[in-house]
Design a protein around this motif. Structure first.
Motif, mmCIF file in Angstrom:
data_model
loop_
_atom_site.group_PDB
_atom_site.id
_atom_site.type_symbol
_atom_site.label_atom_id
_atom_site.label_comp_id
_atom_site.label_asym_id
_atom_site.label_seq_id
_atom_site.Cartn_x
_atom_site.Cartn_y
_atom_site.Cartn_z
ATOM 1 N N SER A 203 0.818 -1.228 0.000
ATOM 2 C CA SER A 203 0.000 0.000 0.000
ATOM 3 C C SER A 203 0.846 1.270 0.000
ATOM 4 O O SER A 203 0.559 2.218 0.732
ATOM 5 C CB SER A 203 -0.951 0.010 1.205
ATOM 6 N N THR A 204 1.872 1.307 -0.820
ATOM 7 C CA THR A 204 2.725 2.492 -0.897
ATOM 8 C C THR A 204 2.455 3.257 -2.194
ATOM 9 O O THR A 204 1.852 2.740 -3.129
ATOM 10 C CB THR A 204 4.218 2.113 -0.856
ATOM 11 N N ASN A 212 -2.461 4.417 -2.596
ATOM 12 C CA ASN A 212 -2.904 3.047 -2.827
ATOM 13 C C ASN A 212 -3.277 2.329 -1.540
ATOM 14 O O ASN A 212 -2.598 2.449 -0.521
ATOM 15 C CB ASN A 212 -1.794 2.270 -3.541
ATOM 16 N N LYS A 213 -4.357 1.567 -1.614
ATOM 17 C CA LYS A 213 -4.817 0.774 -0.484
ATOM 18 C C LYS A 213 -4.827 -0.686 -0.902
ATOM 19 O O LYS A 213 -5.750 -1.148 -1.570
ATOM 20 C CB LYS A 213 -6.206 1.228 -0.031
ATOM 21 N N GLY A 214 -3.794 -1.399 -0.506
ATOM 22 C CA GLY A 214 -3.662 -2.797 -0.855
ATOM 23 C C GLY A 214 -3.985 -3.713 0.302
ATOM 24 O O GLY A 214 -4.836 -3.405 1.147
ATOM 25 N N LEU A 215 -3.281 -4.837 0.377
ATOM 26 C CA LEU A 215 -3.575 -5.852 1.380
ATOM 27 C C LEU A 215 -3.208 -5.430 2.793
ATOM 28 O O LEU A 215 -3.773 -5.939 3.767
ATOM 29 C CB LEU A 215 -2.839 -7.145 1.023
ATOM 30 N N LEU A 216 -2.259 -4.506 2.933
ATOM 31 C CA LEU A 216 -1.831 -4.061 4.251
ATOM 32 C C LEU A 216 -2.231 -2.613 4.496
ATOM 33 O O LEU A 216 -2.096 -1.767 3.613
ATOM 34 C CB LEU A 216 -0.306 -4.197 4.393
ATOM 35 N N ASP A 217 -2.724 -2.361 5.707
ATOM 36 C CA ASP A 217 -2.989 -0.992 6.137
ATOM 37 C C ASP A 217 -1.737 -0.541 6.879
ATOM 38 O O ASP A 217 -1.446 -1.024 7.971
ATOM 39 C CB ASP A 217 -4.213 -0.961 7.056
#
Length: 280
Positions: A203-204, A212-217
């Motif tokens: 999420s970088t 970006n909002k991926g699998l990790l917050d």
């Protein structure tokens, strides 16, 4: 003229795929489908235009071994970015607060696949390959790497240092990977693995683009030299270091396999009344 026709053909496919992806960007599932379709389209157009303008098959996108090469490339790219993030995590500059969004990550698979295929076909398949024939592997690597880095100056939070970092860690490295393997499938995989790991997993920010909002917050903080600041981890000295290391490995492989084209090889062959055989 073959450069012109190939460039125009892949540019048209790029424009069509980009417009379609942009139109469905608010729907993650549609972004997945359209992005993967765009990736397939530009590879198909590249293979078609090479066959038409060079009277040969485009062996760098040959179907045989495509899945395995793309898979290995994805592992290399994702592993390289993970190594960067492990360094940031252990130094206290990257903190995971919990799980992020699986659905957003699904959409990013399609988006990053389309972007990776498009950029690799344009910069390595057309630009690097054709320029290499005339000025050799090393000069072509340097020139196309600089152009690749400079193109990222158009991004939202671009910086001069970020463009330099991209030129070194991605432009040079991906050209070296192509020289070593003569496979666009592998470079597409490396490019995709890096970008998806950045946006879809950690999420970088990617090259100065997107929240970006991926699998990790997660959150990132610290000196820009290490974190890359607003440009994202691609502007980190860790990324540059790993990119240089991988570039040297790929160039070593290219030498070992006899894939390095010397500067002036085509001119010397013509002067001798012969034809130069280029790696495919």
């Amino acid at each position: 003229m073959r450069f012109v026709w190939q460039f125009l053909a892949v540019l048209a496919a790029y424009a069509a795929g980009g417009a379609a992806t942009q139109a469905v960007q608010d729907n993650d599932w549609l972004t997945l489908v359209v992005g993967l379709t765009s990736a397939a389209l530009i590879v198909f157009v590249y293979a078609w235009v090479v066959r038409r303008t060079e009277r040969r098959q485009a062996l760098d996108v040959a179907p045989k071994g495509a899945v395995a090469k793309t898979g290995w490339g994805t592992l290399i790219g994702a592993g390289m970015f993970t190594a960067v993030m492990v360094n940031l995590l252990t130094s206290g500059h990257y903190e995971v607060d919990g799980l992020g969004s699986v659905q957003n990550a699904i959409g990013l698979v399609g988006f990053m696949a389309g972007a990776a295929a498009t950029e690799e076909v344009v910069y390595r398949g057309v630009l690097f390959r054709i320029i290499e024939e005339h000025i050799g592997t090393y000069t072509a690597l340097l020139l196309t790497g600089v152009v690749f880095g400079a193109s990222h100056l158009l991004n939202e939070d671009a910086t001069v240092w970020g463009a330099v970092a991209i030129a070194v860690e991605a432009g040079f490295m991906l050209a070296a990977a192509y020289a070593a393997t003569r496979s666009l499938w592998l470079t597409i995989g490396v490019h995709f693995g890096w970008n998806f790991a950045a946006a879809g997993v950690f999420s970088t920010v990617v090259s100065g683009n997107g929240d970006n909002k991926g699998l990790l917050d997660a959150t990132m903080s610290g000196p820009e030299l290490l974190t890359g600041g607003d440009f994202g981890p691609e502007g980190s000295v860790y990324s540059v270091g790993f990119g240089v290391l991988l570039t040297l490995v790929f160039l070593w492989l290219a030498h070992r396999r006899g894939h390095i084209v010397p500067f002036g090889a085509r001119r010397a062959a013509r002067a001798a009344g012969a034809t130069v055989t280029l790696p495919r």
